[in-house]
Write a protein that holds these residues in place. Structure first.
Motif, PDB file in Angstrom:
ATOM      1  N   ASN A   1       0.854  -1.190   0.000  1.00  0.00           N
ATOM      2  CA  ASN A   1       0.000   0.000   0.000  1.00  0.00           C
ATOM      3  C   ASN A   1       0.890   1.241   0.000  1.00  0.00           C
ATOM      4  O   ASN A   1       1.952   1.259   0.625  1.00  0.00           O
ATOM      5  CB  ASN A   1      -0.901   0.028   1.229  1.00  0.00           C
ATOM      6  CG  ASN A   1      -1.823  -1.172   1.308  1.00  0.00           C
ATOM      7  OD1 ASN A   1      -2.935  -1.153   0.794  1.00  0.00           O
ATOM      8  ND2 ASN A   1      -1.361  -2.235   1.953  1.00  0.00           N
ATOM      9  N   LEU A   2       0.429   2.259  -0.711  1.00  0.00           N
ATOM     10  CA  LEU A   2       1.191   3.499  -0.807  1.00  0.00           C
ATOM     11  C   LEU A   2       0.246   4.689  -0.817  1.00  0.00           C
ATOM     12  O   LEU A   2      -0.701   4.734  -1.613  1.00  0.00           O
ATOM     13  CB  LEU A   2       2.038   3.511  -2.087  1.00  0.00           C
ATOM     14  CG  LEU A   2       2.662   4.850  -2.492  1.00  0.00           C
ATOM     15  CD1 LEU A   2       3.660   5.338  -1.449  1.00  0.00           C
ATOM     16  CD2 LEU A   2       3.328   4.747  -3.864  1.00  0.00           C
TER      17      LEU A   2
ATOM     18  N   ARG B   1       8.460  14.537  -2.813  1.00  0.00           N
ATOM     19  CA  ARG B   1       7.582  13.378  -2.775  1.00  0.00           C
ATOM     20  C   ARG B   1       7.518  12.885  -1.323  1.00  0.00           C
ATOM     21  O   ARG B   1       8.543  12.533  -0.740  1.00  0.00           O
ATOM     22  CB  ARG B   1       8.111  12.251  -3.663  1.00  0.00           C
ATOM     23  CG  ARG B   1       8.395  12.655  -5.080  1.00  0.00           C
ATOM     24  CD  ARG B   1       9.093  11.518  -5.822  1.00  0.00           C
ATOM     25  NE  ARG B   1       8.152  10.496  -6.258  1.00  0.00           N
ATOM     26  CZ  ARG B   1       8.520   9.296  -6.723  1.00  0.00           C
ATOM     27  NH1 ARG B   1       9.792   8.959  -6.742  1.00  0.00           N
ATOM     28  NH2 ARG B   1       7.613   8.419  -7.136  1.00  0.00           N
ATOM     29  N   ASN B   2       6.324  12.877  -0.767  1.00  0.00           N
ATOM     30  CA  ASN B   2       6.098  12.330   0.571  1.00  0.00           C
ATOM     31  C   ASN B   2       5.339  11.023   0.400  1.00  0.00           C
ATOM     32  O   ASN B   2       4.192  11.019  -0.073  1.00  0.00           O
ATOM     33  CB  ASN B   2       5.291  13.309   1.427  1.00  0.00           C
ATOM     34  CG  ASN B   2       5.939  14.675   1.500  1.00  0.00           C
ATOM     35  OD1 ASN B   2       7.050  14.814   1.998  1.00  0.00           O
ATOM     36  ND2 ASN B   2       5.258  15.693   0.988  1.00  0.00           N
ATOM     37  N   ARG B   3       5.971   9.911   0.779  1.00  0.00           N
ATOM     38  CA  ARG B   3       5.364   8.610   0.527  1.00  0.00           C
ATOM     39  C   ARG B   3       5.328   7.763   1.805  1.00  0.00           C
ATOM     40  O   ARG B   3       6.323   7.669   2.517  1.00  0.00           O
ATOM     41  CB  ARG B   3       6.141   7.868  -0.560  1.00  0.00           C
ATOM     42  CG  ARG B   3       5.947   8.473  -1.957  1.00  0.00           C
ATOM     43  CD  ARG B   3       6.781   7.765  -2.995  1.00  0.00           C
ATOM     44  NE  ARG B   3       8.203   8.037  -2.842  1.00  0.00           N
ATOM     45  CZ  ARG B   3       9.160   7.405  -3.531  1.00  0.00           C
ATOM     46  NH1 ARG B   3       8.824   6.446  -4.376  1.00  0.00           N
ATOM     47  NH2 ARG B   3      10.422   7.722  -3.349  1.00  0.00           N
ATOM     48  N   PHE B   4       4.169   7.169   2.015  1.00  0.00           N
ATOM     49  CA  PHE B   4       3.964   6.284   3.159  1.00  0.00           C
ATOM     50  C   PHE B   4       3.654   4.890   2.619  1.00  0.00           C
ATOM     51  O   PHE B   4       2.614   4.655   2.008  1.00  0.00           O
ATOM     52  CB  PHE B   4       2.820   6.791   4.034  1.00  0.00           C
ATOM     53  CG  PHE B   4       2.511   5.913   5.206  1.00  0.00           C
ATOM     54  CD1 PHE B   4       3.526   5.440   6.038  1.00  0.00           C
ATOM     55  CD2 PHE B   4       1.208   5.550   5.494  1.00  0.00           C
ATOM     56  CE1 PHE B   4       3.249   4.632   7.123  1.00  0.00           C
ATOM     57  CE2 PHE B   4       0.914   4.739   6.579  1.00  0.00           C
ATOM     58  CZ  PHE B   4       1.938   4.272   7.399  1.00  0.00           C
ATOM     59  N   PHE B   5       4.597   3.960   2.813  1.00  0.00           N
ATOM     60  CA  PHE B   5       4.450   2.578   2.369  1.00  0.00           C
ATOM     61  C   PHE B   5       4.107   1.702   3.577  1.00  0.00           C
ATOM     62  O   PHE B   5       4.674   1.877   4.652  1.00  0.00           O
ATOM     63  CB  PHE B   5       5.759   2.052   1.767  1.00  0.00           C
ATOM     64  CG  PHE B   5       6.267   2.815   0.572  1.00  0.00           C
ATOM     65  CD1 PHE B   5       5.969   2.393  -0.711  1.00  0.00           C
ATOM     66  CD2 PHE B   5       7.072   3.940   0.739  1.00  0.00           C
ATOM     67  CE1 PHE B   5       6.456   3.079  -1.817  1.00  0.00           C
ATOM     68  CE2 PHE B   5       7.564   4.632  -0.355  1.00  0.00           C
ATOM     69  CZ  PHE B   5       7.248   4.198  -1.638  1.00  0.00           C
ATOM     70  N   TRP B   6       3.229   0.741   3.369  1.00  0.00           N
ATOM     71  CA  TRP B   6       2.992  -0.234   4.415  1.00  0.00           C
ATOM     72  C   TRP B   6       2.460  -1.532   3.792  1.00  0.00           C
ATOM     73  O   TRP B   6       1.988  -1.540   2.657  1.00  0.00           O
ATOM     74  CB  TRP B   6       2.020   0.290   5.466  1.00  0.00           C
ATOM     75  CG  TRP B   6       0.559   0.276   5.113  1.00  0.00           C
ATOM     76  CD1 TRP B   6      -0.364  -0.691   5.424  1.00  0.00           C
ATOM     77  CD2 TRP B   6      -0.165   1.279   4.398  1.00  0.00           C
ATOM     78  NE1 TRP B   6      -1.605  -0.348   4.955  1.00  0.00           N
ATOM     79  CE2 TRP B   6      -1.515   0.855   4.323  1.00  0.00           C
ATOM     80  CE3 TRP B   6       0.195   2.499   3.799  1.00  0.00           C
ATOM     81  CZ2 TRP B   6      -2.493   1.599   3.668  1.00  0.00           C
ATOM     82  CZ3 TRP B   6      -0.786   3.241   3.166  1.00  0.00           C
ATOM     83  CH2 TRP B   6      -2.103   2.792   3.108  1.00  0.00           C
TER      84      TRP B   6
ATOM     85  N   MET C   1       9.947   7.488   9.459  1.00  0.00           N
ATOM     86  CA  MET C   1       9.544   6.345  10.275  1.00  0.00           C
ATOM     87  C   MET C   1       9.875   5.068   9.521  1.00  0.00           C
ATOM     88  O   MET C   1       9.680   4.979   8.308  1.00  0.00           O
ATOM     89  CB  MET C   1       8.046   6.391  10.575  1.00  0.00           C
ATOM     90  CG  MET C   1       7.531   5.220  11.413  1.00  0.00           C
ATOM     91  SD  MET C   1       5.734   5.260  11.650  1.00  0.00           S
ATOM     92  CE  MET C   1       5.168   4.913   9.993  1.00  0.00           C
ATOM     93  N   GLU C   2      10.400   4.082  10.216  1.00  0.00           N
ATOM     94  CA  GLU C   2      10.683   2.781   9.621  1.00  0.00           C
ATOM     95  C   GLU C   2      10.427   1.693  10.654  1.00  0.00           C
ATOM     96  O   GLU C   2      11.055   1.656  11.706  1.00  0.00           O
ATOM     97  CB  GLU C   2      12.124   2.702   9.132  1.00  0.00           C
ATOM     98  CG  GLU C   2      12.466   1.364   8.478  1.00  0.00           C
ATOM     99  CD  GLU C   2      13.894   1.298   7.971  1.00  0.00           C
ATOM    100  OE1 GLU C   2      14.246   0.276   7.350  1.00  0.00           O
ATOM    101  OE2 GLU C   2      14.656   2.250   8.220  1.00  0.00           O
TER     102      GLU C   2
ATOM    103  N   VAL D   1       7.028   2.359   6.227  1.00  0.00           N
ATOM    104  CA  VAL D   1       8.086   3.321   5.960  1.00  0.00           C
ATOM    105  C   VAL D   1       7.441   4.640   5.537  1.00  0.00           C
ATOM    106  O   VAL D   1       6.589   4.662   4.636  1.00  0.00           O
ATOM    107  CB  VAL D   1       9.044   2.849   4.845  1.00  0.00           C
ATOM    108  CG1 VAL D   1       9.998   3.966   4.429  1.00  0.00           C
ATOM    109  CG2 VAL D   1       9.842   1.643   5.309  1.00  0.00           C
ATOM    110  N   LEU D   2       7.826   5.727   6.204  1.00  0.00           N
ATOM    111  CA  LEU D   2       7.405   7.067   5.817  1.00  0.00           C
ATOM    112  C   LEU D   2       8.637   7.794   5.300  1.00  0.00           C
ATOM    113  O   LEU D   2       9.610   7.987   6.043  1.00  0.00           O
ATOM    114  CB  LEU D   2       6.797   7.815   7.003  1.00  0.00           C
ATOM    115  CG  LEU D   2       6.339   9.257   6.745  1.00  0.00           C
ATOM    116  CD1 LEU D   2       5.312   9.323   5.629  1.00  0.00           C
ATOM    117  CD2 LEU D   2       5.809   9.887   8.026  1.00  0.00           C
TER     118      LEU D   2
END
Length: 383
Positions: free
Chosen positions: A52-53, A75-80, A108-109, A114-115
């Motif tokens: 998810n992104l 680019r601000n990306r939040f992956f999970w 954040m990791e 990951v942010l």
């Protein structure tokens, strides 16, 4: 804080911030927000990895006086999800080798989240009727063809990375001098972050001759001299483009030549078709047992890992709101096939949904078989 202050002063110096007599709006902010779900299947769909992104892009432009522009884009990306969990050192894979300075932050990791923020544009520019000088992190777009760009020495584009419409950037100084209404001379120098810190420097002469855009390149790519040629025009009603780049391996006879050709045509009923090919003189010319095509590490020296490559694509606006597209890449000597269908629908003003599929097949010891499949569902709201 010192880094952020330095970035602010680079983009918006104090003596320019003091301007208060600009007739037009000097400061602009644009961007978008995306939400994308990814599904990665193995060859027979018996295993699934989800990802998810949430992706927010912010573009800042500052034009205080005529001729001067400053820009910062991030680019601000939040992956999970599982994709983060099963990928070792996930943030390391988000960096681009063409970016020399580290302008990224891992906020954040965790094991599965990951942010990540990356500033992928940060430049100041002076432009006049004759001169254009830009300093900083920027996109140096010397490519002409759509899938592979041998002439794009500074920031190679990966055709599988459809979610990065802006394309990678380079930390560079670029100057352009207009020689006339249809021709100019351009010089660029950048630092590359991989494999080690080295310099890329090249000059490009661009002109138009008998309705053909032509460009001639010469320079130095890392440790190799290089020359290139590109063109864009038409044969009747059919568009015809091409790029060739020759790299000279000093002290050996193992020089390298990359050539990309492309033709496209638009039918009266709205159908668009294109086809082309790429020759990489040092690419693979026989099947291999293992492939990792979902994370291709492409570069000017290696625009595709295989020697001979063919591509074809079509698209059609089925309705004003719905667009259908499909493409394929095939390497005959290695029997590698990539299939790329997609659908886009405009849900509302500035709101789109994309369905994208990527399937990978190749020749292995067991015969021609699927390698993996990827599906993406993406919502994008622009502002």
């Amino acid at each position: 804080m010192k880094t952020l202050a330095g970035i602010a002063l680079f983009c918006f110096p104090l003596h320019l911030l003091a301007q208060d007599s600009v007739a037009v709006k000097p400061f602009q902010v644009t961007g978008y927000v995306k939400d994308m779900q990814s599904l990665t299947f193995n060859n027979d769909f018996s295993q699934l990895i989800t990802g998810n992104l949430i992706h927010n892009r912010l573009n800042f432009r500052f034009k205080p006086v005529m001729g001067f522009t400053a820009a910062m884009e991030m680019r601000n990306r939040f992956f999970w999800g599982e994709e983060v969990k099963v990928t070792p050192d996930f943030p390391a894979g988000l960096k681009y080798s063409s970016e020399w300075a580290d302008l990224s932050v891992v906020w954040m990791e965790t094991e599965s989240m990951v942010l990540y923020t990356n500033i992928d544009r940060l430049w100041r520019e002076y432009a006049s009727e004759v001169w254009n000088v830009r300093v900083g992190r920027q996109r140096i777009n010397w490519g002409i063809t759509a899938t592979w760009n041998p002439n794009d020495l500074f920031n190679t584009y990966n055709f599988l990375d459809f979610d990065y419409e802006e394309r990678p950037s380079a930390d560079a100084i670029k100057g352009q001098y207009m020689l006339g209404s249809m021709s100019h001379l351009e010089l660029a120098v950048s630092r590359s972050g991989s494999p080690i810190d080295k310099t890329i420097a090249a000059v490009r002469y661009f002109t138009n001759y008998r309705n053909y855009d032509l460009q001639f390149l010469a320079g130095w790519y890392l440790d190799q001299p290089t020359v290139g040629l590109g063109w864009s025009g038409s044969l009747g009603n059919t568009g015809f483009k091409g790029e060739g780049q020759y790299f000279i391996q000093q002290g050996t006879f193992q020089s390298q030549f990359n050539l990309a050709l492309e033709a496209d045509y638009i039918f009266s009923n709205g159908w668009y078709i294109s086809g082309g090919g790429l020759f990489n003189s040092r690419g693979l010319d026989e099947p291999v047992d293992t492939w990792d095509v979902t994370s291709l590490q492409l570069s000017p020296l290696n625009p595709m890992p295989t020697k001979w490559n063919l591509t074809g694509a079509f698209s059609k606006a089925a309705t004003p709101l719905l667009t259908l597209s499909a493409g394929a890449v095939y390497a005959p000597q290695t029997n590698l096939l990539i299939v790329l269908p997609s659908v886009r629908y405009n849900l509302a003003t500035n709101l789109d949904i994309d369905l994208v599929w990527q399937s990978f097949f190749a020749e292995k010891n067991s015969g021609f078989d699927a390698l993996s499949h990827r599906a993406f569902v993406r919502f994008k709201w622009s502002f």
